[in-house]
Write a protein that holds these residues in place. Structure first.
Motif: not given
Length: 283
Positions: A242-263
């Motif tokens: 519906h919106i089209g091209s838009c910045p999308v953020l992955i939020e994680r504030d607890a049980n923080l995994p490795s940066f590779e998992v978030l990537l």
């Protein structure tokens, strides 16, 4: 005032100090980061210096959680000064805040309390948004809440959000996880909600993990402590269509995994953006 956002229409990651030194030198696309403003309101120091360095290399979004825009009182003047100082000292492509209230007078709560969806609250919230925008000299994005109870309202939440946009010139941060939670907990139609929003004022999208309340098993909690659920990915895909091209953020504030998992999660979001671009004929 500046444009609503200068973030790339790509996927980003909520950045924590634990991962400052884990950022790879090369990634696919245009990686960007978001940080919580309240973690960087200090005057100097190594954490702020590191953030300033990262902001020189990657687009940065600043996300506030303590302005209490939907509260019964004006935004705290000292808090506004500190936010303005942060925005002036750290290059940032966007600034966002919650439509919620978190305190009154000198009393603060560690939660984002629900804002009444009423005509009276609309006037007060619009005034607080204008206060914040005047302080930092740019339009902000306002985030839809995660709802746990159904309250009597004067209008739908999407109408409330769009009225705030009309009154203040702000934009919208569409939190798809919050919308998924609200749909489960209160029965609203998430697809209709998205389509009730003017897609041209949506400057950013959030997705995150949630959890089931340990007592009320039918209640979902906006916990940000796990991977993004399949239903949230599906709703994100619908939102992007519906919106089209838009910045999308992955939020994680607890049980923080490795940066590779978030990537890796970030790359799922990135692929959905690219797929919807192709469907729309952007590529």
């Amino acid at each position: 005032m500046k444009a609503l956002t200068k973030l790339p229409a790509d996927a980003g990651i909520c950045l924590k100090p634990e991962h400052f030194d884990d950022i790879p030198s090369k990634v696919d696309g245009h990686l960007w980061f978001e940080v919580h403003a309240e973690n960087y309101l200090m005057q100097g120091g190594p954490r702020l210096e590191k953030l300033q360095d990262i902001a020189q290399r990657f687009p940065l979004s600043i996300h506030g959680v303590g302005a209490s825009l939907g509260g019964p009182k004006p935004v705290n003047s000292e808090h506004l000064k500190r936010l303005a100082s942060l925005v002036n000292s750290v290059p940032s492509a966007a600034f966002s805040e919650h439509i919620a209230w978190s305190g009154t007078d000198s009393n603060y709560m560690a939660n984002l309390m629900p804002t009444p969806i009423t005509s009276e609250s609309l006037v007060r919230t619009a005034s607080n948004i204008e206060q914040l925008q005047d302080a930092i000299q740019r339009p902000i994005l306002i985030e839809n809440p995660a709802n746990y109870l159904t309250f009597k309202t004067d209008m739908s939440e999407s109408e409330f959000m769009m009225s705030l946009v009309s009154k203040t010139g702000c934009g919208i941060l569409l939190d798809v996880n919050n919308l998924f939670i609200s749909a489960n907990n209160t029965g609203i139609d998430p697809v209709k909600y998205i389509r009730d929003l003017d897609r041209t004022v949506i400057g950013e999208i959030h997705v995150a993990g949630h959890s089931v309340d340990p007592i009320e098993k039918d209640l979902l909690i906006d916990s940000h402590d796990s991977e993004v659920a399949s239903g949230v990915w599906a709703l994100l895909n619908d939102a992007l269509s519906h919106i089209g091209s838009c910045p999308v953020l992955i939020e994680r504030d607890a049980n923080l995994p490795s940066f590779e998992v978030l990537l890796a999660e970030r790359n799922i979001a990135r692929n959905l953006i690219l797929q919807n671009n192709k469907v729309a004929g952007y590529e």
